[in-house]
Design a protein around this motif. Structure first.
Motif, mmCIF file in Angstrom:
data_model
loop_
_atom_site.group_PDB
_atom_site.id
_atom_site.type_symbol
_atom_site.label_atom_id
_atom_site.label_comp_id
_atom_site.label_asym_id
_atom_site.label_seq_id
_atom_site.Cartn_x
_atom_site.Cartn_y
_atom_site.Cartn_z
ATOM 1 N N TRP A 9 -3.826 0.975 -5.552
ATOM 2 C CA TRP A 9 -2.778 0.310 -6.306
ATOM 3 C C TRP A 9 -2.815 0.836 -7.734
ATOM 4 C CZ3 TRP A 9 -7.395 -2.037 -5.305
ATOM 5 C CH2 TRP A 9 -8.072 -2.637 -6.348
ATOM 6 N N THR A 62 2.184 8.879 -6.723
ATOM 7 C CA THR A 62 2.681 10.251 -6.630
ATOM 8 C C THR A 62 3.719 10.529 -7.711
ATOM 9 O OG1 THR A 62 2.276 10.316 -4.250
ATOM 10 C CG2 THR A 62 3.847 11.911 -5.114
ATOM 11 N N LEU A 63 4.647 9.609 -7.904
ATOM 12 C CA LEU A 63 5.661 9.762 -8.948
ATOM 13 C C LEU A 63 5.038 9.816 -10.340
ATOM 14 C CD1 LEU A 63 8.444 7.312 -7.729
ATOM 15 C CD2 LEU A 63 8.643 9.786 -7.982
ATOM 16 N N SER A 107 0.826 -1.198 0.000
ATOM 17 C CA SER A 107 0.000 0.000 0.000
ATOM 18 C C SER A 107 0.870 1.262 0.000
ATOM 19 C CB SER A 107 -0.928 -0.005 1.216
ATOM 20 O OG SER A 107 -1.674 1.179 1.268
ATOM 21 N N THR A 108 1.895 1.278 0.837
ATOM 22 C CA THR A 108 2.810 2.417 0.895
ATOM 23 C C THR A 108 3.542 2.586 -0.432
ATOM 24 O OG1 THR A 108 3.106 2.121 3.272
ATOM 25 C CG2 THR A 108 4.784 3.398 2.125
ATOM 26 N N LEU A 109 4.030 1.490 -0.989
ATOM 27 C CA LEU A 109 4.710 1.528 -2.287
ATOM 28 C C LEU A 109 3.773 2.038 -3.383
ATOM 29 C CD1 LEU A 109 7.128 0.885 -4.124
ATOM 30 C CD2 LEU A 109 6.209 -1.433 -4.325
ATOM 31 N N SER A 110 2.545 1.571 -3.382
ATOM 32 C CA SER A 110 1.561 2.000 -4.380
ATOM 33 C C SER A 110 1.298 3.497 -4.291
ATOM 34 C CB SER A 110 0.250 1.232 -4.209
ATOM 35 O OG SER A 110 0.444 -0.125 -4.523
ATOM 36 N N ASN A 111 1.184 4.019 -3.088
ATOM 37 C CA ASN A 111 0.964 5.458 -2.904
ATOM 38 C C ASN A 111 2.148 6.264 -3.431
ATOM 39 O OD1 ASN A 111 -1.537 5.043 -1.726
ATOM 40 N ND2 ASN A 111 -0.737 5.097 0.346
ATOM 41 N N GLU A 112 3.361 5.795 -3.158
ATOM 42 C CA GLU A 112 4.561 6.485 -3.638
ATOM 43 C C GLU A 112 4.653 6.439 -5.166
ATOM 44 O OE1 GLU A 112 6.732 8.329 -1.876
ATOM 45 O OE2 GLU A 112 5.521 7.947 -0.101
ATOM 46 N N MET A 113 4.340 5.294 -5.742
ATOM 47 C CA MET A 113 4.361 5.162 -7.206
ATOM 48 C C MET A 113 3.326 6.078 -7.852
ATOM 49 S SD MET A 113 6.749 3.211 -8.275
ATOM 50 C CE MET A 113 6.195 3.076 -9.955
#
Length: 68
Positions: free
Chosen positions: A41, A13-14, A5-11
């Motif tokens: 996601w 944003t990028l 979930s954290t990775l998905s949010n960062e992706m």
């Protein structure tokens, strides 16, 4: 799942901060993921395939945003 979930949010944003050279991505959301906290996601398909619940609730969720 929390890390995903954290990775998905960062992706997300990028990806939103740039411009895709081709195609489209979908920012999907499931309100029941992470003990009903909800989670996003990124997918390259419009069809929902929920990574948080797998086969149990594969189609749970909706497209919240399209990234071009």
């Amino acid at each position: 799942r929390k890390v995903f979930s954290t990775l998905s949010n960062e992706m997300a944003t990028l990806l939103k901060g740039g411009k895709l050279s081709m195609g489209m991505l979908y920012l999907d959301y499931c309100p029941m993921a992470n003990n009903n906290e909800g989670a996003y996601w990124v997918s390259n398909q419009k069809e929902i395939k929920n990574p948080y619940f797998g086969d149990a609730m594969l189609k749970c969720g909706s497209v919240k945003e399209m990234i071009h």
